[in-house]
Write a protein that holds these residues in place. Structure first.
Motif, PDB file in Angstrom:
ATOM      1  N   GLY A 206       0.815  -1.208   0.000  1.00  9.49           N
ATOM      2  CA  GLY A 206       0.000   0.000   0.000  1.00  9.49           C
ATOM      3  C   GLY A 206       0.840   1.245   0.000  1.00  9.49           C
ATOM      4  N   LEU A 207       0.186   2.357   0.308  1.00  4.75           N
ATOM      5  CA  LEU A 207       0.828   3.667   0.345  1.00  4.75           C
ATOM      6  C   LEU A 207       0.955   4.116   1.789  1.00  4.75           C
ATOM      7  CD1 LEU A 207       1.820   6.300  -1.024  1.00  4.75           C
ATOM      8  CD2 LEU A 207      -0.587   7.014  -1.114  1.00  4.75           C
ATOM      9  N   VAL A 208       2.148   4.573   2.140  1.00  3.32           N
ATOM     10  CA  VAL A 208       2.389   5.027   3.505  1.00  3.32           C
ATOM     11  C   VAL A 208       3.350   6.218   3.462  1.00  3.32           C
ATOM     12  CG1 VAL A 208       4.338   3.457   3.853  1.00  3.32           C
ATOM     13  CG2 VAL A 208       3.000   4.213   5.823  1.00  3.32           C
ATOM     14  N   GLN A 209       3.280   7.061   4.451  1.00  2.60           N
ATOM     15  CA  GLN A 209       4.210   8.187   4.534  1.00  2.60           C
ATOM     16  C   GLN A 209       5.561   7.725   5.065  1.00  2.60           C
ATOM     17  OE1 GLN A 209       2.248  11.233   6.897  1.00  2.60           O
ATOM     18  NE2 GLN A 209       1.541  12.254   5.041  1.00  2.60           N
ATOM     19  N   ALA A 210       6.582   8.456   4.731  1.00  7.68           N
ATOM     20  CA  ALA A 210       7.911   8.156   5.241  1.00  7.68           C
ATOM     21  C   ALA A 210       7.886   8.104   6.765  1.00  7.68           C
ATOM     22  CB  ALA A 210       8.905   9.212   4.766  1.00  7.68           C
ATOM     23  N   GLY A 211       8.571   7.109   7.308  1.00  3.43           N
ATOM     24  CA  GLY A 211       8.573   6.900   8.749  1.00  3.43           C
ATOM     25  C   GLY A 211       7.499   5.945   9.222  1.00  3.43           C
ATOM     26  N   GLY A 212       6.589   5.607   8.342  1.00  4.38           N
ATOM     27  CA  GLY A 212       5.504   4.702   8.705  1.00  4.38           C
ATOM     28  C   GLY A 212       5.891   3.248   8.593  1.00  4.38           C
ATOM     29  N   SER A 213       4.897   2.390   8.792  1.00  2.00           N
ATOM     30  CA  SER A 213       5.123   0.943   8.801  1.00  2.00           C
ATOM     31  C   SER A 213       4.108   0.228   7.930  1.00  2.00           C
ATOM     32  CB  SER A 213       5.007   0.399  10.227  1.00  2.00           C
ATOM     33  OG  SER A 213       5.976   0.961  11.081  1.00  2.00           O
ATOM     34  N   LEU A 214       4.537  -0.903   7.405  1.00  2.00           N
ATOM     35  CA  LEU A 214       3.657  -1.833   6.695  1.00  2.00           C
ATOM     36  C   LEU A 214       4.083  -3.246   7.031  1.00  2.00           C
ATOM     37  CD1 LEU A 214       3.403  -0.374   3.053  1.00  2.00           C
ATOM     38  CD2 LEU A 214       1.540  -0.531   4.714  1.00  2.00           C
ATOM     39  N   ARG A 215       3.142  -4.155   6.943  1.00  2.00           N
ATOM     40  CA  ARG A 215       3.448  -5.574   7.150  1.00  2.00           C
ATOM     41  C   ARG A 215       2.966  -6.359   5.939  1.00  2.00           C
ATOM     42  NH1 ARG A 215       0.990 -10.216  10.206  1.00  2.00           N
ATOM     43  NH2 ARG A 215       2.695 -11.426  11.100  1.00  2.00           N
ATOM     44  N   LEU A 216       3.903  -6.999   5.281  1.00  2.00           N
ATOM     45  CA  LEU A 216       3.577  -7.848   4.142  1.00  2.00           C
ATOM     46  C   LEU A 216       3.394  -9.289   4.611  1.00  2.00           C
ATOM     47  CD1 LEU A 216       6.104  -6.552   1.447  1.00  2.00           C
ATOM     48  CD2 LEU A 216       3.837  -5.682   2.026  1.00  2.00           C
ATOM     49  N   SER A 217       2.440  -9.959   4.000  1.00  2.00           N
ATOM     50  CA  SER A 217       2.188 -11.368   4.304  1.00  2.00           C
ATOM     51  C   SER A 217       2.232 -12.174   3.022  1.00  2.00           C
ATOM     52  CB  SER A 217       0.824 -11.545   4.958  1.00  2.00           C
ATOM     53  OG  SER A 217       0.729 -10.833   6.166  1.00  2.00           O
TER      54      SER A 217
ATOM     55  N   SER B 129       4.484   1.756  -1.685  1.00  2.00           N
ATOM     56  CA  SER B 129       4.816   3.133  -2.061  1.00  2.00           C
ATOM     57  C   SER B 129       4.969   3.957  -0.795  1.00  2.00           C
ATOM     58  CB  SER B 129       3.725   3.728  -2.949  1.00  2.00           C
ATOM     59  OG  SER B 129       3.589   2.995  -4.142  1.00  2.00           O
ATOM     60  N   VAL B 130       6.085   4.668  -0.696  1.00  2.09           N
ATOM     61  CA  VAL B 130       6.379   5.485   0.472  1.00  2.09           C
ATOM     62  C   VAL B 130       6.526   6.921   0.012  1.00  2.09           C
ATOM     63  CG1 VAL B 130       7.873   5.808   2.463  1.00  2.09           C
ATOM     64  CG2 VAL B 130       7.591   3.520   1.488  1.00  2.09           C
ATOM     65  N   SER B 131       5.679   7.788   0.526  1.00  2.00           N
ATOM     66  CA  SER B 131       5.715   9.194   0.136  1.00  2.00           C
ATOM     67  C   SER B 131       6.586   9.993   1.099  1.00  2.00           C
ATOM     68  CB  SER B 131       4.305   9.768   0.111  1.00  2.00           C
ATOM     69  OG  SER B 131       3.734   9.722   1.404  1.00  2.00           O
ATOM     70  N   SER B 132       7.214  11.011   0.568  1.00  2.00           N
ATOM     71  CA  SER B 132       8.118  11.823   1.401  1.00  2.00           C
ATOM     72  C   SER B 132       7.369  12.954   2.088  1.00  2.00           C
ATOM     73  CB  SER B 132       9.246  12.385   0.541  1.00  2.00           C
ATOM     74  OG  SER B 132       8.710  13.137  -0.520  1.00  2.00           O
TER      75      SER B 132
ATOM     76  N   VAL C 214       5.086 -16.496   5.327  1.00  2.00           N
ATOM     77  CA  VAL C 214       6.218 -15.640   5.674  1.00  2.00           C
ATOM     78  C   VAL C 214       5.738 -14.197   5.704  1.00  2.00           C
ATOM     79  CG1 VAL C 214       7.013 -15.364   3.273  1.00  2.00           C
ATOM     80  CG2 VAL C 214       8.644 -15.149   5.160  1.00  2.00           C
ATOM     81  N   TYR C 215       6.340 -13.413   6.581  1.00  2.00           N
ATOM     82  CA  TYR C 215       5.915 -12.028   6.795  1.00  2.00           C
ATOM     83  C   TYR C 215       7.127 -11.104   6.717  1.00  2.00           C
ATOM     84  CZ  TYR C 215       2.224 -14.868   8.807  1.00  2.00           C
ATOM     85  OH  TYR C 215       1.263 -15.831   9.007  1.00  2.00           O
ATOM     86  N   LEU C 216       6.861  -9.867   6.386  1.00  2.00           N
ATOM     87  CA  LEU C 216       7.900  -8.846   6.400  1.00  2.00           C
ATOM     88  C   LEU C 216       7.345  -7.609   7.100  1.00  2.00           C
ATOM     89  CD1 LEU C 216      10.820  -8.255   5.433  1.00  2.00           C
ATOM     90  CD2 LEU C 216       9.792  -7.082   3.470  1.00  2.00           C
ATOM     91  N   GLN C 217       7.820  -7.378   8.295  1.00  2.00           N
ATOM     92  CA  GLN C 217       7.452  -6.166   9.022  1.00  2.00           C
ATOM     93  C   GLN C 217       8.415  -5.064   8.616  1.00  2.00           C
ATOM     94  OE1 GLN C 217       4.834  -5.565  11.196  1.00  2.00           O
ATOM     95  NE2 GLN C 217       5.543  -3.441  11.080  1.00  2.00           N
ATOM     96  N   MET C 218       7.885  -3.990   8.073  1.00  2.00           N
ATOM     97  CA  MET C 218       8.702  -2.899   7.564  1.00  2.00           C
ATOM     98  C   MET C 218       8.415  -1.645   8.384  1.00  2.00           C
ATOM     99  SD  MET C 218       8.373  -3.550   3.457  1.00  2.00           S
ATOM    100  CE  MET C 218       6.641  -3.148   3.406  1.00  2.00           C
ATOM    101  N   ASN C 219       9.400  -1.195   9.115  1.00  2.00           N
ATOM    102  CA  ASN C 219       9.282   0.008   9.934  1.00  2.00           C
ATOM    103  C   ASN C 219      10.199   1.098   9.404  1.00  2.00           C
ATOM    104  OD1 ASN C 219       7.526  -1.427  11.667  1.00  2.00           O
ATOM    105  ND2 ASN C 219       9.248  -2.128  12.932  1.00  2.00           N
ATOM    106  N   SER C 220       9.947   2.314   9.852  1.00  2.00           N
ATOM    107  CA  SER C 220      10.781   3.462   9.450  1.00  2.00           C
ATOM    108  C   SER C 220      10.968   3.490   7.938  1.00  2.00           C
ATOM    109  CB  SER C 220      12.138   3.392  10.150  1.00  2.00           C
ATOM    110  OG  SER C 220      11.990   3.389  11.555  1.00  2.00           O
ATOM    111  N   LEU C 221       9.888   3.353   7.233  1.00  2.00           N
ATOM    112  CA  LEU C 221       9.950   3.277   5.768  1.00  2.00           C
ATOM    113  C   LEU C 221      10.465   4.582   5.167  1.00  2.00           C
ATOM    114  CD1 LEU C 221       6.740   1.204   5.184  1.00  2.00           C
ATOM    115  CD2 LEU C 221       8.988   0.624   4.261  1.00  2.00           C
ATOM    116  N   LYS C 222      11.203   4.434   4.079  1.00  2.00           N
ATOM    117  CA  LYS C 222      11.797   5.562   3.371  1.00  2.00           C
ATOM    118  C   LYS C 222      11.270   5.576   1.934  1.00  2.00           C
ATOM    119  CE  LYS C 222      16.133   4.895   5.914  1.00  2.00           C
ATOM    120  NZ  LYS C 222      17.604   4.646   5.774  1.00  2.00           N
TER     121      LYS C 222
END
Length: 114
Positions: free
Chosen positions: A10-21, A111-114, A78-86
């Motif tokens: 999905g779309l997240v702002q920089a510094g945010g988090s996403l979890r892929l499954s 997608s990570v927006s600045s 399998v999962y991917l926790q993504m924090n502090s996204l850039k």
């Protein structure tokens, strides 16, 4: 026939988090290796993180300390926790698994927006 189905992009702002499954379905006799790759437009896929049958993990230098790979053996997931996204994490992310053969998911856009 083994299939890998991804979710969580999905779309997240920089510094945010996403979890892929990524969930595997079909007849699976053994799990040797599961991983997440990503692909930038016009570039080859690159390894982001991997986890083997002994639960040893490996990360690309660019995501160390920010991303965490994990898996649920009972669910062949399998999962991917993504924090502090850039913004540079923006890419299509693919799940990969070696169950005695190589399998890829369909990809999910992050997608990570600045």
């Amino acid at each position: 026939q083994v299939q890998l189905v991804e979710s969580g992009g999905g779309l997240v702002q920089a510094g945010g988090s996403l979890r892929l499954s990524c969930a595997a379905s079909g007849t699976i006799y053994r799990v040797n290796f599961m991983a997440w790759f990503r692909q930038y437009p016009g570039k080859q896929r690159e390894l982001v993180a991997s986890i083997n049958s002994g639960d040893s993990t490996n990360y690309a230098d660019s995501v160390k300390g920010r991303f965490t790979i994990s898996r649920d053996k009972a669910k062949n997931s399998v999962y991917l926790q993504m924090n502090s996204l850039k913004p540079e994490d923006t890419a299509v992310y693919y799940c990969f698994a070696n169950f005695g053969g190589a399998y890829w998911g369909q990809g999910t856009q992050v997608s990570v927006s600045s």
